[in-house]
Write an enzyme that holds these catalytic residues in place. Structure first.
Site, PDB file in Angstrom:
ATOM      1  N   CYS A   1     -17.003 -37.256  70.034  1.00 29.52           N
ATOM      2  CA  CYS A   1     -15.749 -36.514  70.109  1.00 29.52           C
ATOM      3  C   CYS A   1     -16.032 -35.024  69.957  1.00 29.52           C
ATOM      4  CB  CYS A   1     -14.816 -36.997  68.995  1.00 29.52           C
ATOM      5  SG  CYS A   1     -13.217 -36.181  68.981  1.00 29.52           S
TER       6      CYS A   1
ATOM      7  N   HIS B   1      -9.072 -43.412  73.567  1.00 25.57           N
ATOM      8  CA  HIS B   1      -9.609 -42.439  72.614  1.00 25.57           C
ATOM      9  C   HIS B   1      -8.590 -41.317  72.369  1.00 25.57           C
ATOM     10  CE1 HIS B   1     -13.004 -40.070  70.805  1.00 25.57           C
ATOM     11  NE2 HIS B   1     -12.197 -39.074  71.150  1.00 25.57           N
ATOM     12  N   GLU B   2      -8.017 -40.794  73.438  1.00 29.57           N
ATOM     13  CA  GLU B   2      -7.045 -39.700  73.288  1.00 29.57           C
ATOM     14  C   GLU B   2      -5.752 -40.193  72.649  1.00 29.57           C
ATOM     15  OE1 GLU B   2      -8.215 -36.792  73.503  1.00 29.57           O
ATOM     16  OE2 GLU B   2     -10.039 -37.497  74.467  1.00 29.57           O
TER      17      GLU B   2
ATOM     18  N   HIS C   1      -6.149 -40.029  69.010  1.00 31.39           N
ATOM     19  CA  HIS C   1      -5.911 -38.686  68.489  1.00 31.39           C
ATOM     20  C   HIS C   1      -4.431 -38.454  68.233  1.00 31.39           C
ATOM     21  CE1 HIS C   1      -9.712 -36.595  68.342  1.00 31.39           C
ATOM     22  NE2 HIS C   1     -10.036 -37.030  69.571  1.00 31.39           N
TER      23      HIS C   1
END
Length: 155
Positions: free
Chosen positions: A102, A145-146, A149
């Site tokens: 990341c 993954h985003e 976040h």
């Protein structure tokens, strides 16, 4: 405008709260709709400029550049797509281990994360039009993954 990416300190002792706060959805109705759209367009352009400026970037969430708002960019082929209020509509049954790093965790070894192989996703694009896409493999991983976040989760 290219923005600095918020990074976790190597000690993991103090994490910038913008990386650990769940992003709220962007509301686009009512009197302030046009003003909100202008702010969203500016953040979206900053995300795109910052993502294209980093050759290692596969995706970037708004909170990584200081905005706790529900949007990110992800790489699709050789371009980045802006996703406003992204969500997963359907997950595949199949999962696999993904070794991920990341941009907010520079200098650290990749971490093994379990991800769905295929997704059906929905989001608003830069023109505030609803887009539905089927994603697989690395692109599906990056979308997940985003999304993490935006939920305030870091790998």
């Amino acid at each position: 405008m290219i923005r600095p990416i918020i990074e976790m300190p190597l000690s993991d002792a103090i994490i910038d709260e913008r990386l650990s706060t769940k992003a709220e959805p962007i509301i686009l109705n009512g009197k302030n709709s046009n003003a909100v759209k202008e702010i969203v367009r500016k953040i979206g352009q900053d995300l795109l400029d910052t993502a294209y400026s980093n050759e290692r970037c596969l995706g970037l969430a708004a909170n990584q550049i200081g905005h706790i708002t529900r949007m990110f960019v992800f790489k699709f082929g050789d371009k980045f797509i802006l996703a406003i209020n992204p969500e997963v509509i359907m997950y595949s049954v199949d999962t696999f281990p993904s070794w991920e790093s990341c941009l907010s965790r520079p200098g650290r070894e990749p971490i093994k994360v379990r991800r769905f192989k295929r997704l059906k996703v929905g989001f608003l694009n830069e023109n505030f039009e609803l887009k539905i896409m089927k994603l697989a493999g690395r692109t599906a991983v990056e979308f997940q993954h985003e999304l993490d976040h935006l939920e305030g989760k870091l790998i």
